[in-house]
Scaffold this motif. Structure first.
Motif, PDB file in Angstrom:
ATOM      1  N   ILE A   1       0.945  -1.132   0.036  1.00 20.21           N
ATOM      2  CA  ILE A   1       0.074  -0.030   0.089  1.00 20.21           C
ATOM      3  C   ILE A   1       0.938   1.236   0.076  1.00 20.21           C
ATOM      4  CG2 ILE A   1      -1.997   1.264   1.200  1.00 20.21           C
ATOM      5  CD1 ILE A   1      -2.702  -1.255   2.717  1.00 20.21           C
ATOM      6  N   ASN A   2       0.711   2.143  -1.065  1.00 22.24           N
ATOM      7  CA  ASN A   2       1.702   3.195  -1.109  1.00 22.24           C
ATOM      8  C   ASN A   2       0.562   4.338  -1.330  1.00 22.24           C
ATOM      9  OD1 ASN A   2       2.156   1.752  -3.663  1.00 22.24           O
ATOM     10  ND2 ASN A   2       2.390   3.864  -4.234  1.00 22.24           N
ATOM     11  N   SER A   3       0.400   5.603  -0.635  1.00 17.31           N
ATOM     12  CA  SER A   3      -0.521   6.523  -0.756  1.00 17.31           C
ATOM     13  C   SER A   3      -1.913   5.818  -0.998  1.00 17.31           C
ATOM     14  CB  SER A   3       0.060   7.401  -1.796  1.00 17.31           C
ATOM     15  OG  SER A   3      -0.877   8.496  -2.049  1.00 17.31           O
ATOM     16  N   ASN A   4      -2.686   6.292  -1.864  1.00 23.66           N
ATOM     17  CA  ASN A   4      -3.718   5.726  -2.294  1.00 23.66           C
ATOM     18  C   ASN A   4      -3.826   4.565  -3.139  1.00 23.66           C
ATOM     19  OD1 ASN A   4      -6.709   6.052  -2.150  1.00 23.66           O
ATOM     20  ND2 ASN A   4      -6.830   6.693  -4.059  1.00 23.66           N
ATOM     21  N   ASN A   5      -2.664   4.081  -3.549  1.00 25.76           N
ATOM     22  CA  ASN A   5      -2.379   2.980  -4.320  1.00 25.76           C
ATOM     23  C   ASN A   5      -2.052   1.598  -3.891  1.00 25.76           C
ATOM     24  OD1 ASN A   5      -3.154   4.466  -6.989  1.00 25.76           O
ATOM     25  ND2 ASN A   5      -1.018   5.198  -7.029  1.00 25.76           N
ATOM     26  N   VAL A   6      -2.608   0.526  -4.536  1.00 28.07           N
ATOM     27  CA  VAL A   6      -2.438  -0.618  -4.029  1.00 28.07           C
ATOM     28  C   VAL A   6      -1.847  -1.687  -4.951  1.00 28.07           C
ATOM     29  CG1 VAL A   6      -3.491  -2.527  -2.536  1.00 28.07           C
ATOM     30  CG2 VAL A   6      -4.243  -0.272  -2.360  1.00 28.07           C
ATOM     31  N   VAL A   7      -0.767  -2.278  -4.582  1.00 27.94           N
ATOM     32  CA  VAL A   7      -0.143  -3.311  -5.500  1.00 27.94           C
ATOM     33  C   VAL A   7      -1.072  -4.624  -5.056  1.00 27.94           C
ATOM     34  CG1 VAL A   7       1.637  -4.859  -6.238  1.00 27.94           C
ATOM     35  CG2 VAL A   7       1.847  -2.260  -5.708  1.00 27.94           C
ATOM     36  N   ILE A   8      -2.057  -5.250  -6.005  1.00 25.53           N
ATOM     37  CA  ILE A   8      -2.592  -6.521  -5.912  1.00 25.53           C
ATOM     38  C   ILE A   8      -2.109  -7.336  -6.678  1.00 25.53           C
ATOM     39  CG2 ILE A   8      -4.633  -5.177  -4.890  1.00 25.53           C
ATOM     40  CD1 ILE A   8      -5.772  -5.495  -7.886  1.00 25.53           C
ATOM     41  N   LYS A   9      -2.577  -8.796  -6.186  1.00 28.39           N
ATOM     42  CA  LYS A   9      -2.324  -9.896  -7.001  1.00 28.39           C
ATOM     43  C   LYS A   9      -3.862 -10.407  -7.496  1.00 28.39           C
ATOM     44  CE  LYS A   9       0.013 -14.496  -6.869  1.00 28.39           C
ATOM     45  NZ  LYS A   9       0.757 -15.474  -6.224  1.00 28.39           N
ATOM     46  N   LYS A  10      -4.013 -10.855  -8.715  1.00 31.51           N
ATOM     47  CA  LYS A  10      -5.185 -11.301  -9.385  1.00 31.51           C
ATOM     48  C   LYS A  10      -4.847 -12.331 -10.462  1.00 31.51           C
ATOM     49  CE  LYS A  10      -9.372  -9.141 -11.312  1.00 31.51           C
ATOM     50  NZ  LYS A  10      -9.991  -7.827 -11.960  1.00 31.51           N
ATOM     51  N   ALA A  11      -5.489 -13.429 -10.369  1.00 29.76           N
ATOM     52  CA  ALA A  11      -5.210 -14.660 -11.230  1.00 29.76           C
ATOM     53  C   ALA A  11      -3.850 -14.806 -11.310  1.00 29.76           C
ATOM     54  CB  ALA A  11      -5.910 -13.966 -12.520  1.00 29.76           C
ATOM     55  N   GLY A  12      -3.101 -14.699 -10.241  1.00 27.05           N
ATOM     56  CA  GLY A  12      -1.584 -15.165 -10.341  1.00 27.05           C
ATOM     57  C   GLY A  12      -0.600 -13.998 -10.825  1.00 27.05           C
ATOM     58  N   LYS A  13      -1.259 -12.758 -11.148  1.00 27.08           N
ATOM     59  CA  LYS A  13      -0.617 -11.719 -11.735  1.00 27.08           C
ATOM     60  C   LYS A  13      -0.555 -10.272 -10.941  1.00 27.08           C
ATOM     61  CE  LYS A  13       0.992 -13.774 -15.507  1.00 27.08           C
ATOM     62  NZ  LYS A  13       2.182 -14.048 -15.882  1.00 27.08           N
ATOM     63  N   TYR A  14       0.430  -9.433 -10.926  1.00 25.93           N
ATOM     64  CA  TYR A  14       0.201  -8.389 -10.294  1.00 25.93           C
ATOM     65  C   TYR A  14      -0.270  -7.023 -11.134  1.00 25.93           C
ATOM     66  CZ  TYR A  14       2.417 -10.935  -6.797  1.00 25.93           C
ATOM     67  OH  TYR A  14       2.909 -11.945  -5.663  1.00 25.93           O
ATOM     68  N   GLY A  15      -0.845  -6.131 -10.356  1.00 32.81           N
ATOM     69  CA  GLY A  15      -1.231  -4.806 -10.922  1.00 32.81           C
ATOM     70  C   GLY A  15      -1.414  -3.731  -9.869  1.00 32.81           C
ATOM     71  N   VAL A  16      -1.956  -2.525 -10.198  1.00 33.67           N
ATOM     72  CA  VAL A  16      -2.412  -1.640  -9.266  1.00 33.67           C
ATOM     73  C   VAL A  16      -3.617  -1.162  -9.118  1.00 33.67           C
ATOM     74  CG1 VAL A  16      -1.568   0.742  -8.563  1.00 33.67           C
ATOM     75  CG2 VAL A  16       0.061  -1.025  -9.179  1.00 33.67           C
ATOM     76  N   SER A  17      -4.037  -1.168  -8.104  1.00 36.80           N
ATOM     77  CA  SER A  17      -5.602  -0.435  -8.058  1.00 36.80           C
ATOM     78  C   SER A  17      -5.695   0.387  -6.960  1.00 36.80           C
ATOM     79  CB  SER A  17      -6.518  -1.532  -7.603  1.00 36.80           C
ATOM     80  OG  SER A  17      -7.992  -1.075  -7.335  1.00 36.80           O
ATOM     81  N   THR A  18      -6.535   1.498  -7.074  1.00 34.13           N
ATOM     82  CA  THR A  18      -6.735   2.536  -5.892  1.00 34.13           C
ATOM     83  C   THR A  18      -7.321   1.853  -4.631  1.00 34.13           C
ATOM     84  OG1 THR A  18      -8.802   3.421  -6.574  1.00 34.13           O
ATOM     85  CG2 THR A  18      -6.952   4.259  -7.483  1.00 34.13           C
ATOM     86  N   LEU A  19      -7.425   2.563  -3.487  1.00 30.00           N
ATOM     87  CA  LEU A  19      -8.352   2.041  -2.549  1.00 30.00           C
ATOM     88  C   LEU A  19      -9.794   1.824  -2.538  1.00 30.00           C
ATOM     89  CD1 LEU A  19      -6.265   3.828   0.453  1.00 30.00           C
ATOM     90  CD2 LEU A  19      -6.318   1.170   0.078  1.00 30.00           C
ATOM     91  N   SER A  20     -10.228   2.896  -3.573  1.00 31.78           N
ATOM     92  CA  SER A  20     -11.492   2.763  -4.046  1.00 31.78           C
ATOM     93  C   SER A  20     -11.955   1.647  -5.001  1.00 31.78           C
ATOM     94  CB  SER A  20     -11.920   4.269  -4.455  1.00 31.78           C
ATOM     95  OG  SER A  20     -11.352   4.482  -5.418  1.00 31.78           O
ATOM     96  N   GLY A  21     -10.852   1.134  -5.721  1.00 29.64           N
ATOM     97  CA  GLY A  21     -11.000   0.041  -6.413  1.00 29.64           C
ATOM     98  C   GLY A  21     -10.735   0.349  -7.973  1.00 29.64           C
ATOM     99  N   GLU A  22     -10.453   1.475  -8.309  1.00 30.59           N
ATOM    100  CA  GLU A  22     -10.085   1.898  -9.842  1.00 30.59           C
ATOM    101  C   GLU A  22      -8.714   1.136  -9.958  1.00 30.59           C
ATOM    102  OE1 GLU A  22      -9.109   5.749 -12.370  1.00 30.59           O
ATOM    103  OE2 GLU A  22      -9.589   5.909 -10.214  1.00 30.59           O
ATOM    104  N   THR A  23      -9.051   0.685 -11.250  1.00 29.07           N
ATOM    105  CA  THR A  23      -7.648  -0.058 -11.849  1.00 29.07           C
ATOM    106  C   THR A  23      -6.750   1.144 -12.388  1.00 29.07           C
ATOM    107  OG1 THR A  23      -8.793  -2.126 -12.089  1.00 29.07           O
ATOM    108  CG2 THR A  23      -6.713  -1.724 -13.353  1.00 29.07           C
ATOM    109  N   LYS A  24      -5.544   1.051 -12.056  1.00 27.37           N
ATOM    110  CA  LYS A  24      -4.445   1.952 -12.348  1.00 27.37           C
ATOM    111  C   LYS A  24      -3.438   0.999 -13.347  1.00 27.37           C
ATOM    112  CE  LYS A  24      -5.260   5.829 -10.470  1.00 27.37           C
ATOM    113  NZ  LYS A  24      -5.341   7.063 -11.212  1.00 27.37           N
ATOM    114  N   ILE A  25      -3.152   0.064 -12.924  1.00 23.42           N
ATOM    115  CA  ILE A  25      -2.075  -0.856 -13.914  1.00 23.42           C
ATOM    116  C   ILE A  25      -2.858  -2.134 -13.695  1.00 23.42           C
ATOM    117  CG2 ILE A  25      -0.006  -1.902 -14.325  1.00 23.42           C
ATOM    118  CD1 ILE A  25       1.185   0.393 -12.723  1.00 23.42           C
ATOM    119  N   GLU A  26      -3.075  -2.767 -15.398  1.00 18.62           N
ATOM    120  CA  GLU A  26      -3.865  -4.085 -15.258  1.00 18.62           C
ATOM    121  C   GLU A  26      -3.017  -5.065 -14.637  1.00 18.62           C
ATOM    122  OE1 GLU A  26      -6.637  -4.952 -16.227  1.00 18.62           O
ATOM    123  OE2 GLU A  26      -7.607  -2.847 -17.172  1.00 18.62           O
TER     124      GLU A  26
END
Length: 503
Positions: free
Chosen positions: A281-306
């Motif tokens: 978690i950095n600022s309002n952005n979150v590095v998440i793992k989804k279907a075995g791959k990584y991307g970035v979403s905001t805390l509100s759920g907006e996708t920043k990096i697929e």
């Protein structure tokens, strides 16, 4: 009676001749002083004062202590390694009567005058700690002491920090300056000056991150987890099934009723679905793992990096170290490629504010934070105390400051001798560039902080002192030593974590 014209006035000096004589004398004096300096090589070599340090030595199967002036402080007569908590201070913990079956032993602590210290305690120990890479250290300026079967803490001056009233005291692995205490089966937490942060009322305490200031995860008797800050505030109540070691923007990753989500200290909930794991978690952005791959979403759920990358790690500002097809590069939050995916590994060195990118051939490219390539070579040292980087380029060493500006070693280092190379051989010069040690060595190291340099000839290592005098003729192969270093007649052991010297 007149004496005649010849004696009518006082005699006068020939000023031009006097000045000429004075200048001639000054020239002679300057010449003599210059010759003297040349004969002495450089007066700063003799005037330079190096600090005194203390190190454990191993000789003929026994352990002792020397100082960095080569004086033997404790003769090598001990069966067990002598522990020195701080190499700048003459405090030596000597262990004896070890029984490995019962895990019992005795300790005595001595100073450089062989006077016993901390005699009020039955046992004195350092507190060991290590990081994820298994780099070992002793906790600074604090010792664990035992009296009448109970443990407490003192500092190196002998001042009591924590009374001997605990069943055990131990480090939190990877986190400095915080120690778990155990009393009647319950864990608590104290800091390095003896302040009680958490009372002894929890089943388990772990660090939230490797930073002391980020707080600690506690497990209550009901098996639930919460978070307590270093200011003793209960940040999250002990009501969660699990709390991950992830923290940022005053937010935490928890598992509640089998579901992972992000919560903050005010009780707000974020990002309850759409991911398998939260990595950062950095600022309002979150590095998440989804279907075995990584991307970035905001805390509100907006996708920043697929979520299309094999790995993704926040670097700085809006940039991320990414991995795809087995290679690393750097992208922005807009998914713009800043450093190509050509590297085996990339790390942002936050203490120095630059990027190191490792290539297949073990060489490293160094980039500034604006992604300009500044240097390429094999990094041999990153010194965060003196703010420099030492890189091996081909057969030569080069120095850079943390702005990645190349510098001469004499601009970066302090000492009396500086490594120099000529016609494929190594020697040493002083800070004026005058050759002090001729170019006769096949390899060599820079002078260490105690004034010693290691030199290699015909495949073997020896040492010279701060004036360039040979104190150990090259005779050691040291093929298994990761670091070559000498203190007088003694060289650093193969196990650099053990931090002792031997012959």
């Amino acid at each position: 009676m007149s004496r005649g014209k010849r004696y009518d006035t006082e005699p006068k000096l020939n000023i031009k001749k006097v000045i000429s004589v004075i200048i001639a004398i000054l020239v002679i004096i300057m010449f003599v002083v210059g010759i003297k300096k040349l004969l002495n090589n450089d007066s700063s070599i003799n005037d330079k004062v190096f600090p005194i340090g203390y190190y454990t030595i191993y000789e003929n199967g026994k352990w002792g202590v020397i100082d960095t002036n080569q004086k033997v402080i404790i003769e090598p007569t001990y069966e067990e390694m002598i522990i020195i908590p701080d190499n700048t201070k003459p405090i030596f913990i000597c262990t004896s009567n070890v029984n490995y079956e019962t895990s019992t032993f005795e300790t005595k602590v001595y100073n450089e005058k062989k006077q016993e210290l901390y005699k009020d305690y039955n046992k004195v120990e350092v507190i060991y700690n290590n990081d994820k890479s298994n780099n070992l250290w002793y906790e600074a300026n604090v010792l664990k002491v035992q009296k009448d079967g109970k443990y407490g803490l003192i500092n190196l001056e002998g001042k009591e920090l924590l009374a001997c009233s605990y069943d055990e005291i131990k480090a939190i692995i990877g986190t400095k300056n915080a120690y778990i205490t155990v009393k009647e089966g319950k864990q608590g937490l104290v800091d390095n000056i003896g302040n009680i942060i958490i009372e002894n009322s929890y089943n388990e305490i772990t660090s939230l991150t490797n930073k002391y200031e980020d707080g600690f995860i506690v497990k209550a008797e009901n098996g639930k987890y919460g978070v307590i800050s270093t200011s003793k505030e209960i940040v999250l109540e002990t009501k969660y099934d699990e709390i991950k070691n992830v923290y940022g923007n005053n937010s935490y990753v928890v598992k509640d009723n089998g579901k992972q989500k992000i919560v903050d200290s005010q009780g707000n909930t974020y990002l309850e679905e759409g991911f398998e794991e939260v990595k950062q978690i950095n600022s309002n952005n979150v590095v998440i793992k989804k279907a075995g791959k990584y991307g970035v979403s905001t805390l509100s759920g907006e996708t920043k990096i697929e979520a299309t990358y094999d790995d993704l790690t926040f670097a700085f500002t809006d940039t991320y170290i990414a991995k795809k097809a087995g290679k690393y590069g750097i992208i922005t939050i807009q998914n713009e490629e800043k450093i190509p995916f050509n590297y085996e590994y990339i790390e942002y060195v936050s203490q120095a504010d630059f990027i190191r990118a490792q290539k297949e051939n073990a060489e490293t490219d160094l980039y500034s934070r604006d992604f300009n390539l500044k240097a390429t070579g094999i990094i041999s040292e990153i010194n965060t105390q003196k703010n420099y980087i030492r890189i091996r380029v081909g057969e030569d060493y080069k120095y850079y400051n943390f702005k990645l500006e190349q510098k001469e070693s004499s601009e970066i280092l302090t000492g009396t001798l500086f490594l120099s190379k000529k016609d494929g051989k190594y020697g040493y010069v002083n800070n004026k560039g005058i050759v002090i040690v001729d170019y006769i060595y096949d390899d060599a190291t820079e002078q260490n902080k105690y004034g010693y340099s290691a030199v290699k000839k015909d495949g073997k290592w020896g040492a010279i002192d701060q004036t360039g005098k040979v104190i150990v003729e090259p005779k050691y192969k040291l093929e298994n030593n990761l670091v070559i270093d000498f203190i007088g007649q003694y060289h650093l052991s193969e196990d650099i974590n053990a931090n002792y010297y031997t012959k």
